[in-house]
Design a protein around this motif. Structure first.
Motif, PDB file in Angstrom:
ATOM      1  N   ALA A   1      78.554  53.948 109.115  1.00 13.97           N
ATOM      2  CA  ALA A   1      78.059  52.847 108.275  1.00 13.97           C
ATOM      3  C   ALA A   1      78.983  51.639 108.436  1.00 13.97           C
ATOM      4  N   ASP A   2      78.381  50.450 108.464  1.00 18.44           N
ATOM      5  CA  ASP A   2      79.175  49.230 108.654  1.00 18.44           C
ATOM      6  C   ASP A   2      79.694  48.680 107.343  1.00 18.44           C
TER       7      ASP A   2
ATOM      8  N   GLU B   1      67.008  62.100 105.834  1.00 15.81           N
ATOM      9  CA  GLU B   1      65.964  61.976 106.856  1.00 15.81           C
ATOM     10  C   GLU B   1      66.571  61.478 108.155  1.00 15.81           C
ATOM     11  N   TYR B   2      67.477  60.509 108.023  1.00 12.77           N
ATOM     12  CA  TYR B   2      68.211  60.007 109.182  1.00 12.77           C
ATOM     13  C   TYR B   2      69.670  59.807 108.806  1.00 12.77           C
ATOM     14  N   THR B   3      70.534  59.938 109.814  1.00 13.46           N
ATOM     15  CA  THR B   3      71.928  59.547 109.590  1.00 13.46           C
ATOM     16  C   THR B   3      72.086  58.117 110.105  1.00 13.46           C
ATOM     17  N   VAL B   4      73.193  57.490 109.744  1.00 11.18           N
ATOM     18  CA  VAL B   4      73.469  56.150 110.260  1.00 11.18           C
ATOM     19  C   VAL B   4      73.511  56.197 111.790  1.00 11.18           C
ATOM     20  N   LYS B   5      74.059  57.285 112.301  1.00  9.78           N
ATOM     21  CA  LYS B   5      74.164  57.425 113.750  1.00  9.78           C
ATOM     22  C   LYS B   5      72.790  57.446 114.424  1.00  9.78           C
ATOM     23  N   ASP B   6      71.831  58.159 113.810  1.00 11.39           N
ATOM     24  CA  ASP B   6      70.462  58.186 114.367  1.00 11.39           C
ATOM     25  C   ASP B   6      69.930  56.758 114.511  1.00 11.39           C
TER      26      ASP B   6
END
Lengths: 200, 254
Positions: free
Chosen positions: B44-45, B235-240
């Motif tokens: 995460a930014d 559902e999604y990671t930040v990486k996804d």
């Protein structure tokens, strides 16, 4: 002990939190004695160029800083880097510490948002202990409208691209200045602070 | 190049992160510090914490949360919800937050933006705007306050411009039409606001899949995108999201 310069302009919490996290010993101070006694100096700049200079003068540490910066490892962050130069477009007629020849300029762009806020990458221009283990192209967190434009290309440590390729970091011996915020740049930022703390 | 930012948002009530739809069926989602560390690890930014604590006497809980997060997570984070005065701002910023966001209080008292910016710098002041389509407005969108419950009769684009003039450093723009729908960000709204101001715009409300993030940047001209539920429900990671953005040639931080 590291002297973390507090000239009363703002919040140094994120810097001291990061130093606590990497278990560095420091003292937040605006006293000339502390600055002289310290074995390193970190200067996190907050606010405007002119206000910073006048606060340093009011606290009677402007001249002390000028002398001590060259004697021991010094890290200026954001405005703390800019103030090392002679002058700034932000505060015309005000002289900075003048350790380096050059001027602080404002980003000029019709298409880019100013200030630049967010993560941008660095191009590492030369080898330095400060960036040991930090890959070329690493992203660091920046928030600024002004950037330093040194006369001497040899002091440029990193460049970053935002409309133009500007100088986002300088290194000259043990004097370092970074436009980015290592205390806000995640793991890589902590690495940079650790490198600085570990300097002899 | 400046990277587009991905920002997970957490609702905090009485010191705990909660999740729920439209304030109904609110469930405990964990400890704010642990979740902040987790999102930080995912790449995460920035982070946003929204204090939804109902009673004002429990506000100090949020200050404690902020100071605990600040000791362990070294990326920028914003705190919003219930900030009504410069003194409220000071408490949160001194605890270690980088920015505070104001919404209702700024609409009711626009000089709050100005006072905050003068005191702490524009970079600390995020103007949160909740906007909803309304053809009667000059530019087609109306500002809402009180968590989206109260229409104000103010045109959203005009308000964004005024906020910038008063010294806001960023705009956190939530589409009320899209919030919770998973249909994607309101690209028309985002593009309009982003094109009218010269400060960064964070798009929020409606994200449901990876393509929605890319659209927010390419079509909506957003500088950052914020999401809550897709992260909370894993559902999604930040990486996804970042992997997908990179594939679609959107510059994101490694």
């Amino acid at each position: 002990m590291i002297a973390v310069i507090d000239y009363g302009a703002g919040n140094l919490k994120s810097v001291t939190n990061a130093l606590d996290f990497i278990k560095a010993r420091y003292k937040v101070t605006s006293s000339a004695e502390d600055i002289k006694k310290a074995d390193k100096i970190i200067f996190p700049g907050v606010g405007a160029f002119g206000d910073c200079v006048s606060s340093l003068k009011k606290k009677k540490i402007f001249d002390v800083l000028k002398k001590e910066i060259v004697k021991k490892p010094f890290l200026g962050i954001c405005l703390g880097m800019q103030v090392l130069f002679e002058s700034s477009e932000e505060s015309s007629g005000i002289e900075g510490l003048g350790l380096f020849k050059g001027k602080v300029r404002k980003f000029q762009s019709k298409t880019l948002k100013i200030p630049q806020i967010g993560w941008n990458s660095i191009n590492v221009m030369k080898k330095s202990e400060l960036l040991k283990g930090v890959a070329d192209g690493s992203y660091l967190y920046l928030v600024h409208s002004y950037y330093a434009d040194p006369d001497d290309e040899k002091i440029v440590l990193t460049k970053t691209s935002y409309g133009i390729d500007y100088c986002s970091g300088i290194a000259d011996g043990n004097v370092f200045g970074v436009q980015f915020h290592p205390e806000r740049s995640g793991e890589i930022g902590l690495r940079i602070l650790k490198n600085f703390v570990g300097l002899k | 190049m400046l990277a587009k930012r991905i920002i997970p948002c957490m609702d905090v009530r009485d010191g705990r992160v909660v999740k729920g739809i439209n304030f109904v069926n609110i469930k405990d989602a964990g400890d704010p510090v642990e979740l902040a560390e987790e999102y930080n690890k995912q790449g995460a930014d920035e982070l946003v914490f929204l204090d939804i604590t109902a009673s004002s006497d429990k506000r100090d809980t949020m200050v404690n949360v902020v100071s605990e997060v600040a000791k362990k997570v070294f990326i920028p984070f914003t705190v919003g919800g219930g900030i009504r005065s410069v003194e409220d701002m000071r408490k949160i910023l001194n605890a270690g937050a980088d920015k505070i966001s104001v919404n209702t209080a700024a609409v009711e008292n626009p000089s709050l933006i100005n006072e905050g910016a003068l005191k702490f710098g524009s970079q600390c002041i995020v103007l949160a705007i909740d906007a909803k389509k309304n053809p009667k407005m000059k530019n087609g969108f109306e500002v809402y306050t009180y968590g989206g419950r109260k229409p104000t009769g103010i045109d959203a684009i005009s308000w964004a411009k005024k906020g910038e003039k008063l010294g806001a450093g960023e705009i956190l723009l939530t589409s009320m039409d899209r919030d919770g729908t998973k249909k994607g960000f309101d690209l028309e709204l985002t593009k309009k606001i982003s094109g009218s101001v010269n400060i960064p715009v964070i798009a929020s409300g409606g994200v449901g899949n990876l393509e929605h993030f890319v659209e927010a940047f390419t079509k909506g001209k957003a500088d950052a995108a914020l999401a809550a539920s897709i992260f909370h429900y894993k559902e999604y990671t930040v990486k996804d999201i970042k992997d997908y953005c990179r594939k679609e040639k959107v510059v994101v931080r490694e």
